[in-house]
Structure formats: structure tokens, C-alpha cells
Scaffold this active site. Sequence first.
Site, PDB file in Angstrom:
ATOM      1  N   ASP A  77      -2.179  10.720  -2.208  1.00 57.41           N
ATOM      2  CA  ASP A  77      -2.607   9.765  -3.108  1.00 57.41           C
ATOM      3  C   ASP A  77      -2.845  10.409  -4.494  1.00 57.41           C
ATOM      4  OD1 ASP A  77      -2.987   8.435  -0.431  1.00 57.41           O
ATOM      5  OD2 ASP A  77      -2.859   7.033  -1.907  1.00 57.41           O
ATOM      6  N   ARG A  82      -7.898  -0.213  -6.634  1.00 60.46           N
ATOM      7  CA  ARG A  82      -7.952   0.710  -5.765  1.00 60.46           C
ATOM      8  C   ARG A  82      -8.154   2.061  -6.634  1.00 60.46           C
ATOM      9  NH1 ARG A  82      -4.321   1.537  -0.464  1.00 60.46           N
ATOM     10  NH2 ARG A  82      -6.321   2.224   0.177  1.00 60.46           N
ATOM     11  N   ASN A  90      -5.628  12.255   0.392  1.00 62.34           N
ATOM     12  CA  ASN A  90      -4.578  11.519   1.341  1.00 62.34           C
ATOM     13  C   ASN A  90      -5.441  10.728   2.375  1.00 62.34           C
ATOM     14  OD1 ASN A  90      -1.871  10.638   1.771  1.00 62.34           O
ATOM     15  ND2 ASN A  90      -1.943  12.008   3.698  1.00 62.34           N
ATOM     16  N   GLN A 126      -2.275   2.832  10.086  1.00 57.71           N
ATOM     17  CA  GLN A 126      -1.106   2.714   9.123  1.00 57.71           C
ATOM     18  C   GLN A 126       0.001   3.688  10.187  1.00 57.71           C
ATOM     19  OE1 GLN A 126      -3.991   3.162   7.835  1.00 57.71           O
ATOM     20  NE2 GLN A 126      -3.956   2.647   5.901  1.00 57.71           N
ATOM     21  N   ARG A 158       0.852  -1.049   0.014  1.00 57.95           N
ATOM     22  CA  ARG A 158       0.068   0.168  -0.115  1.00 57.95           C
ATOM     23  C   ARG A 158       0.867   1.354  -0.035  1.00 57.95           C
ATOM     24  NH1 ARG A 158       1.925   1.855   3.812  1.00 57.95           N
ATOM     25  NH2 ARG A 158       0.740   3.862   3.484  1.00 57.95           N
ATOM     26  N   GLY A 159       0.042   2.495  -0.139  1.00 63.45           N
ATOM     27  CA  GLY A 159       0.918   3.454  -0.457  1.00 63.45           C
ATOM     28  C   GLY A 159       1.094   3.851  -1.599  1.00 63.45           C
ATOM     29  N   ALA A 160       0.707   5.323  -2.106  1.00 63.39           N
ATOM     30  CA  ALA A 160       0.591   5.604  -3.497  1.00 63.39           C
ATOM     31  C   ALA A 160       1.703   4.937  -4.444  1.00 63.39           C
ATOM     32  CB  ALA A 160       0.388   6.851  -3.703  1.00 63.39           C
TER      33      ALA A 160
END
Length: 367
Positions: A257, A98, A267, A216, A55-57
Amino acid sequence: MSTEQFFEQVLSVRMTEDRKALDIIDQTLLPGTIRRIRLETKEAIWEAIKKLRVRGAPAIGVSAAYGMAVLAAQFTADDYGAFYKEFVALKEYFASSRPTAVNLFWALNRMDDCCRKAGEEGKSLDEIKELLFREADAICEEDVQISRSIGEIGFGLLKDLKKDGKPIGILTHCNAGTLATAKYGTATAPMYIALEHGWKGSDMHVYCDETRPLLQGARLTSFELNSAGITTTVQCDNMASLLMRSGKIDIIFVGCDRVAANGDTANKIGTSGVAILAKHYGIPFYVCAPSSTIDLKTPHGGQIPIEMREPDEVTQMWYKERMAPEGVDVFNPAFDVTDHNLITGMITEKGLCTDPYGEAFARAGIQ
Ligand code: MRU
């Protein structure tokens, strides 16, 4: 452990040596269990993105790029037309995982451009497969350099705040760290670069918003920073106001994001609240934004698609027993949008941009 060993240990995603799979650290198990898993099929890669194992852009973008390269190398088509049809179907499948982080679509489009260009040039399928591996490697390597550049600029801001004998108070939300990128993170890059420049972990005190509902900040950011020896405190999201009022926070760094053309920024849910509080208390609020996260095709934040997630993440996931009545309606957006006028500056790898963002992006050469 050296900082380099630490980066290796928590590396979010890489391709396996046999180039047949992705090797990710399963972020859903952190911080208790550090386990790397091998993803060999399109379904496994899609599920890992959807379930936030990766995860995380930027890390989502790198995973999708490697996923395309690894799986395209196994296509059995023997002409370009059939190969490209399968390639586009795979691209669309990954794109459905996503919706908010634009890096996913950006990386998929780069892979697509690479494939089409090679096809137009009449390259053989074996050559195209090799070029796709190289493009995915390039996306990954560029991300490391981009985070480094963001870190250097952010470190410049930290240096300006350095006071004798007192750590700089930094607040961050969610995880825009090593785990979310190919190496330094974005919001954490200034801190890691500070360590590289000889700062001690105790020169900074990073307050990590816990980041409901998927934690997170508590599970990932505090794990990362603590492992790197940086003074770290975790607080629930609703404690940030008191923290800011107490004067303990000198600066805020968050990730993003998707940044719209006017600077409105999506975000992790809760970020816009942090920005509103920061404005109230006069604390500089910086968004760390790789240019791959800036989406000039989206004019303003109202047009950014916001991912809605399962109710269980709010009512059940972290509890021994359900913490809301069965059947109650749940609101669970994964992201929110921070208005551009709440953002002190946007740290891109091409320089620090300030409002009006459209003009600043153009001046920085972000297209
Ligand atoms: O839902 P997540 O965990 O993928 O959300 C991540 C964030 O909101 C990060 O801040 C963002 O992707 C930037 S990562 C450098």
C-alpha cells in the site's frame, strides 16, 4: 470461461458509458454475490472506498481518478477559478477516505496536475473536463500495463522454481489480485501471466492467507484464483508458520500500500509476520510494487500513516453473535510495516529491486 472473460467479470472499477458514474463490483458481497453497483455522487464514491466496496491500492487510485473526472464534468462553475476551487475541495474529500495506500494521493495529484496545467494553458472548461477524463483513462490503462510487467518479472522467478511434475507452492496474503487493480493484480500477476504462457492451473498451488479481520484472502483471492482454475488452498493466518515449516511454500508474493524510500513496506495487517516467518524458514519473500505505490517522500516505514478501523470488524462482523465482551478494547490496525531487510526483492514494473532499495529505485528510474 476464458481468462479474458474472467477479468471482465471481476473488473474492480470502470466508468459507465454515459460518463456520469463509476461502475464497481461490490467486493463486500464476494464471493457469494457478484453484483456491480453504480456510484453517482461524491458521497457514494467516498463510502465505497471507506467501506472497502472497492479496495486495493491501485484500484482505490483508479476509482479516485475516475471519481474526479466524472464529478468535475458536472461542475456548473463558469470560470476556471471557481471550477478549480470546487475541484480541490473534491480532491481533499476523496483524500480523507483512507490514509495508507499512497496510490490514492498519487492519483489525486495526477488529476490535480492535469487540471492546473490545462488551466495555465488557458484551456476552456469543456476542454479541461475532457482532459480529466483522458487522464483518468490513462491512469487506468497504465495500471494494466504496470501489472503485466510485474507479472512477467514474477513469472521469470516462477520459471526458475519449476520442478518436474510438482506444482510450485506460492503463498500470498490479503488480495493483491485483479480485484485490487485494473486487471492482473500485482501479487497474482505472475500466476495469470503463467497461464497466458501456457502453464496449467495445477502447475501452481497458491496458499491464500485468510487475512483477518476482513478476509480478503479467503473471500477475494481464493475466489479469483479458483475461478481462474489455479489450485488454491485457504488457511487461517496463524497456520502459515506450519505451512512454511512443512516445505510446501517455495515463494511468497504480496502486494503493498505504501513503500517508503528505504524499502520499508506497508501492506495488509499480518504481512510483516509472514515476512518474519519467511526469513526464519529461508523462503524468498517478494513485494510486488507498482512505482505508484513507492513513496520516496516518506523516508522510512515509521512515517507511514497506518489506518485504524472500527472494533466491530474484529468482534462482530463475521459472527452470528458477538465474540468478545461488550465494551472490551480492540486493536484493529488495517496495515503493518515490513522492514526492508526482510524483503528478498521488490518487483516493480521497471525491474526487480533489491536492498539497498534507495539506490535500486534510483537505478530503476523511480523518482
Ligand atoms: O484494506 P485493503 O483490502 O485495501 O488492503 C489491500 C492490501 O493490503 C493489498 O495487498 C494492497 O493494496 C496491494 S493491492 C495490489
